[in-house]
Design a protein around this motif. Structure first.
Motif, mmCIF file in Angstrom:
data_model
loop_
_atom_site.group_PDB
_atom_site.id
_atom_site.type_symbol
_atom_site.label_atom_id
_atom_site.label_comp_id
_atom_site.label_asym_id
_atom_site.label_seq_id
_atom_site.Cartn_x
_atom_site.Cartn_y
_atom_site.Cartn_z
ATOM 1 N N ILE A 4 0.839 -1.187 0.000
ATOM 2 C CA ILE A 4 0.000 0.000 0.000
ATOM 3 C C ILE A 4 0.879 1.244 0.000
ATOM 4 O O ILE A 4 1.543 1.528 0.964
ATOM 5 C CB ILE A 4 -0.927 -0.012 1.228
ATOM 6 N N ASP A 5 0.933 1.913 -1.094
ATOM 7 C CA ASP A 5 1.821 3.076 -1.172
ATOM 8 C C ASP A 5 1.201 4.180 -2.007
ATOM 9 O O ASP A 5 1.869 4.992 -2.591
ATOM 10 C CB ASP A 5 3.166 2.665 -1.769
ATOM 11 N N THR A 6 -0.098 4.188 -2.054
ATOM 12 C CA THR A 6 -0.796 5.095 -2.950
ATOM 13 C C THR A 6 -0.871 6.515 -2.404
ATOM 14 O O THR A 6 -1.550 6.767 -1.425
ATOM 15 C CB THR A 6 -2.229 4.595 -3.203
ATOM 16 N N ASP A 7 -0.170 7.394 -3.026
ATOM 17 C CA ASP A 7 -0.268 8.820 -2.701
ATOM 18 C C ASP A 7 -0.313 9.103 -1.210
ATOM 19 O O ASP A 7 -1.263 9.702 -0.716
ATOM 20 C CB ASP A 7 -1.526 9.421 -3.351
ATOM 21 N N VAL A 8 0.707 8.693 -0.508
ATOM 22 C CA VAL A 8 0.667 8.932 0.932
ATOM 23 C C VAL A 8 1.094 10.353 1.295
ATOM 24 O O VAL A 8 0.974 10.742 2.442
ATOM 25 C CB VAL A 8 1.521 7.926 1.731
ATOM 26 N N ILE A 11 -1.867 12.407 2.582
ATOM 27 C CA ILE A 11 -2.415 11.707 3.736
ATOM 28 C C ILE A 11 -1.431 11.777 4.891
ATOM 29 O O ILE A 11 -1.810 11.915 6.049
ATOM 30 C CB ILE A 11 -2.705 10.252 3.337
ATOM 31 N N ASP A 12 -0.162 11.713 4.546
ATOM 32 C CA ASP A 12 0.919 11.867 5.503
ATOM 33 C C ASP A 12 0.732 13.150 6.329
ATOM 34 O O ASP A 12 0.721 13.134 7.556
ATOM 35 C CB ASP A 12 2.217 11.920 4.692
ATOM 36 N N ALA A 13 0.568 14.267 5.627
ATOM 37 C CA ALA A 13 0.410 15.554 6.307
ATOM 38 C C ALA A 13 -0.863 15.575 7.147
ATOM 39 O O ALA A 13 -0.882 16.092 8.267
ATOM 40 C CB ALA A 13 0.394 16.685 5.289
ATOM 41 N N LEU A 88 -8.060 11.348 2.759
ATOM 42 C CA LEU A 88 -7.881 10.176 3.613
ATOM 43 C C LEU A 88 -8.942 9.126 3.300
ATOM 44 O O LEU A 88 -8.658 7.936 3.174
ATOM 45 C CB LEU A 88 -7.968 10.613 5.079
ATOM 46 N N TRP A 91 -8.180 7.277 0.102
ATOM 47 C CA TRP A 91 -7.164 6.225 0.232
ATOM 48 C C TRP A 91 -7.847 4.916 0.632
ATOM 49 O O TRP A 91 -7.593 3.858 0.056
ATOM 50 C CB TRP A 91 -6.113 6.637 1.259
ATOM 51 N N ASN B 83 2.706 -5.751 3.927
ATOM 52 C CA ASN B 83 2.760 -4.513 4.666
ATOM 53 C C ASN B 83 2.977 -4.839 6.127
ATOM 54 O O ASN B 83 2.343 -5.735 6.664
ATOM 55 C CB ASN B 83 1.452 -3.739 4.501
ATOM 56 N N ALA B 117 5.121 2.478 3.473
ATOM 57 C CA ALA B 117 5.700 2.978 2.231
ATOM 58 C C ALA B 117 7.044 3.657 2.473
ATOM 59 O O ALA B 117 7.613 4.252 1.576
ATOM 60 C CB ALA B 117 4.743 3.943 1.525
ATOM 61 N N ARG B 119 7.829 6.237 3.949
ATOM 62 C CA ARG B 119 7.883 7.683 3.760
ATOM 63 C C ARG B 119 7.385 8.479 4.957
ATOM 64 O O ARG B 119 7.556 9.682 5.020
ATOM 65 C CB ARG B 119 7.051 8.072 2.546
ATOM 66 N N ILE B 120 6.729 7.775 5.874
ATOM 67 C CA ILE B 120 6.108 8.508 6.967
ATOM 68 C C ILE B 120 6.916 8.234 8.221
ATOM 69 O O ILE B 120 6.879 7.142 8.749
ATOM 70 C CB ILE B 120 4.653 8.060 7.147
ATOM 71 N N ARG B 122 7.347 10.396 11.152
ATOM 72 C CA ARG B 122 7.285 11.484 12.115
ATOM 73 C C ARG B 122 6.781 11.050 13.483
ATOM 74 O O ARG B 122 6.452 11.861 14.314
ATOM 75 C CB ARG B 122 6.429 12.615 11.574
ATOM 76 N N TYR B 124 4.109 9.568 14.579
ATOM 77 C CA TYR B 124 2.714 9.519 14.998
ATOM 78 C C TYR B 124 2.151 8.157 14.623
ATOM 79 O O TYR B 124 2.777 7.397 13.894
ATOM 80 C CB TYR B 124 1.887 10.628 14.329
ATOM 81 N N PHE B 133 -10.237 9.480 13.149
ATOM 82 C CA PHE B 133 -10.843 9.849 11.877
ATOM 83 C C PHE B 133 -12.118 9.053 11.616
ATOM 84 O O PHE B 133 -13.116 9.572 11.153
ATOM 85 C CB PHE B 133 -9.830 9.586 10.760
#
Lengths: 114, 146
Positions: A4-8, A11-13, A88, A91, B83, B117, B119-120, B122, B124, B133
């Motif tokens: 799962i790596d779709t446009d994170v 969503i990250d922010a 979000l 996703w 994952n 991924a 990339r995250i 930080r 949290y 959410f």
């Protein structure tokens, strides 16, 4: 399925901004409607300067926007924005769509071969 | 919100549906952009040796899922191995009028670690943010002011 790596990025922010309890409280308050910064600070029992750090993160993430309220920063009116929430959700929708497509193909295969 | 569901009804009995779903997955699995771990080498997909397995053109393979429950004609569960986190996919087969309802549930999306991924980073937790959410989004809907 693939990783799962779709446009994170977006969503990250969004998730980073939501990871803090004070910021989630602010979002909760804004769900009831727009509020000035000073009122938000009071509601979360924080000084205006302390809260402004969190409001900056929320603005940067796009979760909220602020309208100039004249010279007094405490009067800036904060409003919730829908777009990051939608990102979000989308996703999760993509994971759902992946499986819906696979099941649809399974059904076609059954109907084609039986 | 930590899980997603998809379902379909097929005009065969549950035992047949289970068998076609598993034995013939290679015939119906959609070859799409997100279908493979290694799209360049992937040539097929199969349930074998207790795993859901992606087969490669060079004879190699990668296990994408580990079977946790194999209970024909009712139920099939596998754990996602790709994952980090604790995601599971359950497929249930129930007899309904006209055939079999197949319900797939992908659970544990909120167990993905912060560095999904890669990339995250930080510090949290997806768990907290996604959990929160889940309860809030519906309420926030329709309040967009611009």
């Amino acid at each position: 399925m693939a990783t799962i790596d779709t446009d994170v990025n977006d969503i990250d922010a969004t998730l980073a901004a939501l990871a803090d309890p004070t910021r989630r409280k602010v979002i909760d308050l804004l769900r009831e409607g727009p509020r000035p910064a000073g009122e938000l600070a009071q509601a979360v029992q924080m000084s205006a300067p302390a809260l402004s750090r969190h409001l900056r993160v929320l603005r940067a993430s796009g979760l909220v926007r602020a309208e100039a309220g004249g010279a007094d920063a405490r009067l800036r009116l904060y409003t919730l924005r829908q777009q990051p929430f939608t990102a979000l959700q989308s996703w999760l929708d993509q994971v759902q769509a992946f499986w819906a497509e696979q099941l649809g193909s399974f059904k076609e295969h059954v109907e084609r071969t039986r | 919100m930590s899980s997603v569901r998809a379902s379909v009804t097929v005009p065969i009995d549950p035992a047949t549906a289970f068998r076609v779903f598993t034995d013939e997955i290679d015939a119906w699995y959609v070859r799409g952009r997100h279908s493979w771990v290694d799209p360049a080498r992937a040539v097929g997909i199969r349930f074998e040796d207790g795993y859901l397995r992606e087969l490669w053109s060079d004879g190699g393979h990668v296990d994408t899922g580990r079977i946790l429950a194999w209970e024909p004609p009712r139920r099939l569960v596998w754990a996602d191995l790709l994952n980090d986190g604790e995601m599971e996919i359950e497929v249930a087969f129930s007899a309904v009028e006209g055939g079999t309802e197949v319900v797939l549930e992908h659970r544990g999306l909120d167990t993905l670690p912060p560095d999904v991924a890669g990339r995250i980073r930080r510090g949290y937790s997806w768990n907290i943010a996604l959990g929160w959410f889940a309860g809030q989004w519906q309420g926030a809907q329709g309040r967009e002011a611009g």
